[in-house]
Design a protein around this motif. Structure first.
Motif, PDB file in Angstrom:
ATOM      1  N   UNK A 131       0.793  -1.221   0.000  1.00 18.81           N
ATOM      2  CA  UNK A 131       0.000   0.000   0.000  1.00 18.81           C
ATOM      3  C   UNK A 131       0.828   1.275   0.000  1.00 18.81           C
ATOM      4  N   UNK A 132       2.154   1.143  -0.030  1.00 15.24           N
ATOM      5  CA  UNK A 132       3.006   2.324  -0.120  1.00 15.24           C
ATOM      6  C   UNK A 132       2.778   3.025  -1.464  1.00 15.24           C
ATOM      7  N   UNK A 133       2.511   2.209  -2.480  1.00 10.74           N
ATOM      8  CA  UNK A 133       2.084   2.681  -3.790  1.00 10.74           C
ATOM      9  C   UNK A 133       0.726   2.048  -4.087  1.00 10.74           C
ATOM     10  N   UNK A 134      -0.040   2.690  -4.954  1.00 10.83           N
ATOM     11  CA  UNK A 134      -1.315   2.102  -5.379  1.00 10.83           C
ATOM     12  C   UNK A 134      -1.217   1.530  -6.786  1.00 10.83           C
ATOM     13  N   UNK A 135      -0.317   2.078  -7.606  1.00  5.48           N
ATOM     14  CA  UNK A 135      -0.148   1.637  -8.990  1.00  5.48           C
ATOM     15  C   UNK A 135       1.317   1.705  -9.370  1.00  5.48           C
ATOM     16  N   UNK A 136       1.763   0.717 -10.153  1.00 11.42           N
ATOM     17  CA  UNK A 136       3.129   0.728 -10.693  1.00 11.42           C
ATOM     18  C   UNK A 136       3.152  -0.094 -11.975  1.00 11.42           C
ATOM     19  N   UNK A 137       4.201   0.109 -12.747  1.00 11.32           N
ATOM     20  CA  UNK A 137       4.353  -0.722 -13.941  1.00 11.32           C
ATOM     21  C   UNK A 137       5.015  -2.041 -13.575  1.00 11.32           C
ATOM     22  N   UNK A 138       4.980  -2.977 -14.507  1.00 12.67           N
ATOM     23  CA  UNK A 138       5.599  -4.278 -14.270  1.00 12.67           C
ATOM     24  C   UNK A 138       5.542  -5.105 -15.531  1.00 12.67           C
ATOM     25  N   UNK A 139       5.500  -6.399 -15.379  1.00  4.31           N
ATOM     26  CA  UNK A 139       5.260  -7.296 -16.503  1.00  4.31           C
ATOM     27  C   UNK A 139       4.564  -8.538 -15.978  1.00  4.31           C
TER      28      UNK A 139
END
Length: 362
Positions: free
Chosen positions: A234-242
């Motif tokens: 929950x430190x971030x709500x959205x991030x990129x990845x694969x």
């Protein structure tokens, strides 16, 4: 490897006799020779420089399994170095006069970049004939070992309404809760730029959007693999990845949801982002490197790509039917797959990255 500055001997330390010094030099020279060839003390090693994603957080990834089995079968110890795709290519480039790696594994367009800079030797691993032509170099310098697709992750627990479009990410709820890895440094970060250019219909429109998105962006990250744990917590709500990396991570990170951004009113899109491997030019242990590449494309290792790694087999003749393979097929259902012009991206990557930096003040 960092250089250790030369130091003067403190007073009071006795000087060794000349014979002892010469003996030490001979021994050091013999060990150095062993390190640069394929015989001697270091002959049973192979060094891999790889983009992150295939090694498990808890020693349970595809690399963990195949490296262990490879070592058991051959007696060759795998020395593993991990980082962003661009970071690994730059490291190999700095070492080209004295190569330290035997095998290089990166995402596009960095594998093409490594090839164009002469970092890869021609070698077609056993089993590479079963890899689709689009997933390997025409000159035989690299081949995909794990197929994969670009995607994003979000926190399923904290985000009540899952994002579906690029425009959703401009919402104030993502202020300082969104991050994507750095284009030009990380393979998945470069993929953000590639996908935005496709979805928005060109570079200028993509950069105009990413400039707006910067208001919510936490900042640069050299490694995509470090972002998913932050999303899960929950430190971030959205991030990129694969898909491969995030699917594997979701086994121990229950709050991860994988999704593919669409333009508002459009359909979700993605593109293939395979882990591609090649033999390093003048590798110190090239024969061991060849053996490892052969093993990575063996039927045994390829059957474990989905079952253990959460990815897609690179070989066309592997019909995976395990639970992970079924779940991955369902995940990709309805997602449009486009094919980037990798030759254009390789040729103009530096320009695209510089333009991105300028647009986002990064």
């Amino acid at each position: 490897m960092p250089r250790i500055p030369a130091r003067s001997l403190p007073s009071g330390i006795p000087v060794k006799p000349l014979a002892a010094v010469l003996g030490s030099l001979v021994l050091a020279g013999s060990l150095t020779a062993c390190g640069s060839g394929s015989s001697g003390v270091d002959a049973k090693t192979v060094t891999v420089y790889s983009a992150d994603g295939l090694k498990g957080e808890n020693g349970d990834g595809w690399y963990d399994r195949v490296f262990k089995d490879f070592e058991k079968q051959t007696g060759i110890k795998v020395q593993y170095v991990e980082g962003g795709s661009g970071e690994m290519v730059q490291r190999a480039l700095r070492e080209r006069s004295n190569p330290q790696a035997d095998v290089l594994v990166t995402l596009p367009p960095f594998i093409q970049q490594a090839d164009s800079k002469g970092l890869l030797a021609k070698y077609a691993p056993q089993g590479s004939t079963e890899v689709a032509a689009a997933d390997k170099a025409t000159d035989g310098t690299w081949t995909s070992v794990v197929n994969n697709y670009f995607g994003f992750v979000y926190n399923k627990k904290e985000v009540k309404k899952a994002p579906t479009t690029w425009e959703d990410l401009l919402d104030a709820q993502y202020k300082d809760k969104l991050q994507y890895s750095t284009p030009g440094v990380a393979g998945d970060g470069t993929a953000v730029l590639v996908k935005a250019m496709n979805d928005f219909g060109g570079k200028n429109a993509a950069l105009a959007y990413l400039k707006k998105l910067q208001a919510n962006n936490v900042g640069p990250s050299a490694s995509t693999g470090k972002l998913a744990p932050k999303v899960d917590k929950g430190e971030l709500l959205v991030a990129n990845g694969d898909v491969q990396m995030n699917f594997a991570q979701s086994k121990t990170m229950p709050n991860l949801g994988i999704w593919f951004p669409a333009r508002q009113g459009g359909k979700p899109t993605t593109f293939a982002l395979p882990y591609a491997a090649g033999l390093v030019t003048k590798a110190p242990h090239s024969e061991n490197g060849k053996k490892l590449l052969d093993y990575l494309l063996s039927r045994t290792a390829q059957k474990e790509v989905s079952e253990i790694g959460g990815g897609f087999a690179a070989r066309k003749d592997i019909g995976a039917t395990d639970a992970n393979a079924t779940a991955l097929t369902t995940l990709m259902d309805g997602v449009q797959v486009f094919e980037p012009d990798w030759n254009d991206i390789d040729k103009n990557l530096q320009t695209y990255v510089e333009d991105w930096k300028s647009a986002t003040d990064s």
